[in-house]
Design an enzyme around this catalytic site. Sequence first.
Site, mmCIF file in Angstrom:
data_model
loop_
_atom_site.group_PDB
_atom_site.id
_atom_site.type_symbol
_atom_site.label_atom_id
_atom_site.label_comp_id
_atom_site.label_asym_id
_atom_site.label_seq_id
_atom_site.Cartn_x
_atom_site.Cartn_y
_atom_site.Cartn_z
ATOM 1 N N ASP A 64 -4.201 7.364 8.035
ATOM 2 C CA ASP A 64 -5.350 6.535 8.415
ATOM 3 C C ASP A 64 -4.996 5.429 9.398
ATOM 4 O O ASP A 64 -5.738 4.471 9.537
ATOM 5 C CB ASP A 64 -5.956 5.915 7.151
ATOM 6 N N HIS B 240 -0.989 4.444 6.876
ATOM 7 C CA HIS B 240 -0.262 5.109 5.787
ATOM 8 C C HIS B 240 0.106 6.543 6.117
ATOM 9 O O HIS B 240 -0.554 7.174 6.938
ATOM 10 C CB HIS B 240 -1.124 5.072 4.510
ATOM 11 N N SER C 106 0.803 -1.227 0.000
ATOM 12 C CA SER C 106 0.000 0.000 0.000
ATOM 13 C C SER C 106 0.833 1.272 0.000
ATOM 14 O O SER C 106 0.336 2.327 -0.383
ATOM 15 C CB SER C 106 -0.921 0.022 1.219
#
Length: 392
Positions: free
Chosen positions: A353, A356, A45
């Site tokens: 979040d 990240h 991610s």
Amino acid sequence: MGSHCFTYVITVLIALSVSSVPSSVSAKTSTPPCEFPAIFNLGDSNSDTGGLAAIYGYDPPPNGMSYFHKPARRYCDGRLVIDFIAESFGLPYLSAYLDSVGSNFTHGANFATAGSTIRPQNTTFQQTGYSPVSLDVQWNEFHDFYIRSQTTRQRGGVFEKLLPKEVVFSSALYTFDIGQNDLTAGYFLNMTTSQVKAYVPELLDQFKTIVKNVYDQGGRYFWIHNTGPVGCLPYILERLPVTAAQMDKAGCASPFNEVAQVFNRGIKEAVVQLRKDLPYAAITYVDVYSAKYSLISQPKKHGFEQPLRACCGHGGKYNYNVHMGCGSKMKVNGKEILVGKACDDPSVWINWDGYHFTEAANKLIFNQIVGGSFSDPPIPLRMACHRNQAHS
Ligand SMILES: *[C@@H]1O[C@H](CO)[C@@H](O)[C@H](O)[C@H]1NC(C)=O
Ligand SMILES: *[C@@H]1O[C@H](CO)[C@@H](O)[C@H](O)[C@H]1NC(C)=O
Ligand SMILES: *[C@@H]1O[C@H](CO)[C@@H](O)[C@H](O)[C@H]1NC(C)=O
């Protein structure tokens, strides 16, 4: 950091004192910057620009709020480090390989998906949240892309305009940013730190195999990020609590950061080995761990507040709740309300979040690594196509 540069200076001095002094000095100053026509990225991610969103469709607002002003298939309020890398070469942002709608791959493709690991996890995404698109799968995708893009280009028309020429594959930059999820996967299975450390060699072997596969397919220029200080992330601090004695001065959980550093030392050694095994490769190891840790441990110096709390989330010490993530909604009296809300000004937050980094943090991380002071060899990103003689 300092130690990289120091080692490099020594190596260069030794090289200079025993070999052709004038030519290597002038070669160093006149080396032209690299013109990468494309970037191929493999990762998780930290560099996913649409892969997971393409298969699971999860990408709610307020993701994208700061830069794209709408969800942009990234788990961030804006751009990622890979976006800043693409920008720095004047390239458009990378389309996710899995994005079958509207993609343009002439300047590269992104194989990363959120939740990806180096090792396949043998669990489903629904069970554990780890992506089925592990590094070996990303390699399969890349290989398939390489072959099929060439046969498909021959059909001409739009295909020719959206797919890269074969020559692009050998002049492209190959970027890697993966490993963090392999480490957390063990902890979420209740493994001890020594049990997690025990499988690190397997991760490194599989990582090396994939880099070699890309090289055998023609890849020559590699930019390899190590893994970040995962023990500083809200989702880890909240879900895998440690004792006060296991917290460092920055408030991060030391056991997880230590295991990340074990992995990173391994990646660095793997790079040294790969340079020996792959004679025409230029491989840069980038200490993203230190760039990230410097933001988190000295937030004020970099213009940030609240280094360990998520900007977008819901409640608790870290503003992170696994059941109420960024963008999640709840029905109250028949009305949907947003419970995973963003902070007022993401530009002064480091964490987006719980998992990240914010765009603001990503920009600073990029600014720190672009010049080469976090790299081995310590050369700037725009020089990453040059095989460093001092390291050969
Ligand atoms: C695809 O991207 C390239 C830049 O890499 C651009 O020149 C080209 O016009 C784009 N093609 C289409 C069909 O949008
Ligand atoms: C998944 O299963 C394979 C085959 O049994 C094994 O080699 C691999 O280590 C497993 N992966 C994990 C993360 O345990
Ligand atoms: C790990 O331990 C916790 C607490 O004892 C337990 O609730 C959880 O089910 C365990 N997880 C696994 C995967 O065994």
